[in-house]
Design an enzyme around this catalytic site. Structure first.
Site, short mmCIF file in Angstrom:
data_model
loop_
_atom_site.label_atom_id
_atom_site.label_comp_id
_atom_site.label_asym_id
_atom_site.label_seq_id
_atom_site.Cartn_x
_atom_site.Cartn_y
_atom_site.Cartn_z
CG ASP A 172 -2.05 -0.85 1.17
OD1 ASP A 172 -2.34 -1.33 0.07
OD2 ASP A 172 -2.69 -1.08 2.21
CG ASP A 396 -9.11 -5.85 6.20
OD1 ASP A 396 -8.01 -6.41 6.09
OD2 ASP A 396 -10.15 -6.26 5.64
C1 BGC Z 1 -2.30 -4.42 10.20
C2 BGC Z 1 -1.14 -5.16 10.80
C3 BGC Z 1 -1.39 -6.65 10.73
C4 BGC Z 1 -1.72 -7.07 9.32
C5 BGC Z 1 -2.02 -8.54 9.18
C6 BGC Z 1 -2.63 -4.93 8.85
O1 BGC Z 1 -3.81 -4.35 8.41
O2 BGC Z 1 -2.03 -3.05 10.17
O3 BGC Z 1 -0.96 -4.76 12.12
O4 BGC Z 1 -0.24 -7.36 11.17
O5 BGC Z 1 -2.83 -6.33 8.86
O6 BGC Z 1 -3.23 -8.90 9.76
#
Ligand code: BGC
Length: 457
Positions: A172, A396
């Site tokens: 991203d 998310d």
């Molecule tokens: C989060 C992370 C997390 C990852 C996997 C991301 O959206 O910001 O903290 O490790 O997702 O779940």
């Protein structure tokens, strides 16, 4: 994964060239005798071929604790280094060395690949709030010294030389500089700032150079998804920006083994019931509201075409693509079984599409989603693997403000009552209610993903 599908003004397509044939290097394990036992095996063309893939015991335990979760608890998922503390293990969890030691033990002398997501850029997630991180926009020196350098030191430990280490570099980030900056209606001040200070480009370049210097590390850069950079105005510009980053801070394009699409997103691998070349009563599918002039309708066609454009931008002809299929299955009772009616182009596309999102720019905890294809090596031409990089069941973003010490903000794209913004065409975000902050376990989502799995479990 998240932010922003952004339509560009339609222009002529950029795609051309022939996929390069790639020779499969042979794998040889060093056993001592002459060579040092610690010397890494030479890089192979596809690190997923002929190898097992690491099962993260922490994710696996959470999955197995869910009713029915044992059906998928043995699947490999990505290990996310999402903050400095994750290197040693945040909140008493496993750190990077713990995972690598466990990987050596899971390998048991066989070839094993471990997937590590490197995700902590300065000013992270500039077009959204749910995964804002701990480093401020100008914290490049800390990113280098406190994040990338220690990771590189651990990965270079000879104890791990026989593992194939896939590193996913900074999801991203770079696509945000293309689509969410400048005069575009989708621009944010935070993304403008990261473009101006150059810290995404420099951070990615530094990570590629440092990690690429380790012979058994395979760098894959995040390449958004078709519903983000599949529009003509974003496609070539993204490839060129990736090439710029791959030449920054001592990196060269040879430090890049490939790219990953759809990380933590919901775009389907294939849309089986319509194609971008179809027309309905003389109107092209590209003109439907859903496709909205995008050149692609799914990840497979996008990833294969983008691979060629990346080679054109200067990346090695042998680069391979990964597709995150963790949550892009769209099965269950709402899945269309054939094309929509030919009454109008919109009826045709909307009736047939398996992607049931309200809009392709929606990215947070999508309601109705299901697990996608199980992780598979070399599933299609140019594709190194289908992977589950986002661990299914991890949120998310939170659907309301939840105070936390992880730097995570509250993004209303995770609040089902929101009315949207220009990055999702001002539509409702289609997210599930009652979600915890990003990365935290979201049981209701995990259960829905299993129910709507396609192929079914
Ligand atoms: C989060 C992370 C997390 C990852 C996997 C991301 O959206 O910001 O903290 O490790 O997702 O779940």
């Amino acid at each position: 994964m998240r932010s922003a599908s952004v339509r560009g003004t339609p222009r002529k397509g950029l795609i051309g060239g022939v996929a390069a044939a790639v020779a499969l290097a042979s794998v040889s394990l060093f056993t001592g005798a002459g060579a040092s036992a610690a010397a890494p095996a030479p890089r192979v063309d596809n690190p997923y071929s002929g190898a097992g893939v690491y099962v993260n015991p922490e994710w696996s335990a959470k999955a197995a604790a869910e009713p029915g979760g044992d059906r998928i608890a043995n699947q490999p998922t990505g290990v996310w280094l999402d903050r400095i503390a994750a290197i040693d293990g945040a909140n008493g969890g496993m750190g990077l060395r713990d995972h690598l030691d466990e990987a050596v033990s899971q390998a048991g002398g066989r070839q094993l690949t471990i997937q590590v997501v490197v995700y902590n850029l300065p000013g992270r997630d500039c077009a959204a709030l749910a995964s804002n991180g701990e480093l401020g926009p100008d914290d490049l020196p800390r990113y280098k010294a406190e994040f990338i350098d220690p990771i590189a030191a651990i990965l270079a430990d000879p104890a791990y030389a026989n593992l194939r280490i896939v590193t996913v570099i900074e999801i991203d980030s770079l696509p945000n500089l293309v689509t969410n900056t400048g005069s575009r209606p989708t621009a944010t001040p935070e993304c403008d700032r990261m473009k101006q200070n150059g810290n995404y480009v420099k951070g990615v370049g530094y990570a590629l150079a440092k990690l690429g210097a380790i012979e058994n590390v395979y760098n894959y850069i995040d390449a958004g998804h078709h519903g983000w950079i599949g529009w003509d105005d974003n496609f070539g510009a993204s490839a060129d920006l990736f090439a710029e980053a791959a030449r920054a801070e001592g990196s060269t394009t040879a430090d890049v083994h490939g790219f990953i699409t759809n990380t933590a997103n919901y775009s389907p691998t294939r849309e089986p019931h319509f194609s971008v070349d179809d027309t309905v009563n003389g109107t092209a599918v590209r003109q439907s509201s859903w496709v909205d002039w995008n050149r692609y309708t799914d990840e497979l066609t996008f990833a294969q075409a983008f691979r060629q454009r990346l080679v054109q931008a200067g990346f090695p002809a042998g680069i391979g693509m990964l597709i995150d299929t963790s949550r892009n299955g769209w099965g269950g009772s709402a899945r269309p079984t054939g094309p929509g009616p030919q009454t109008s182009v919109d009826a045709y596309v909307d009736g047939g599409r398996i992607d049931r999102r309200i809009h392709k720019g929606n990215w947070c905890n999508q309601s109705g989603a299901g697990l996608g294809e199980r992780p598979t090596a070399a599933p299609a031409s140019g594709i190194d693997a289908f992977v589950w990089m986002k661990p299914p069941g991890e949120s998310d973003g939170s659907s309301r403000e939840i105070p936390n010490d992880e730097g995570k903000g509250f993004d209303r794209m995770c609040d089902p009552t929101y009315e949207g913004n220009p990055r999702n065409g001002n539509n409702p975000p289609g997210s599930l209610p009652d979600a915890p902050i990003s990365g935290h376990w979201f049981s209701a989502q995990f259960q829905e993903l299993m129910r709507n799995a396609y192929p079914p479990l």
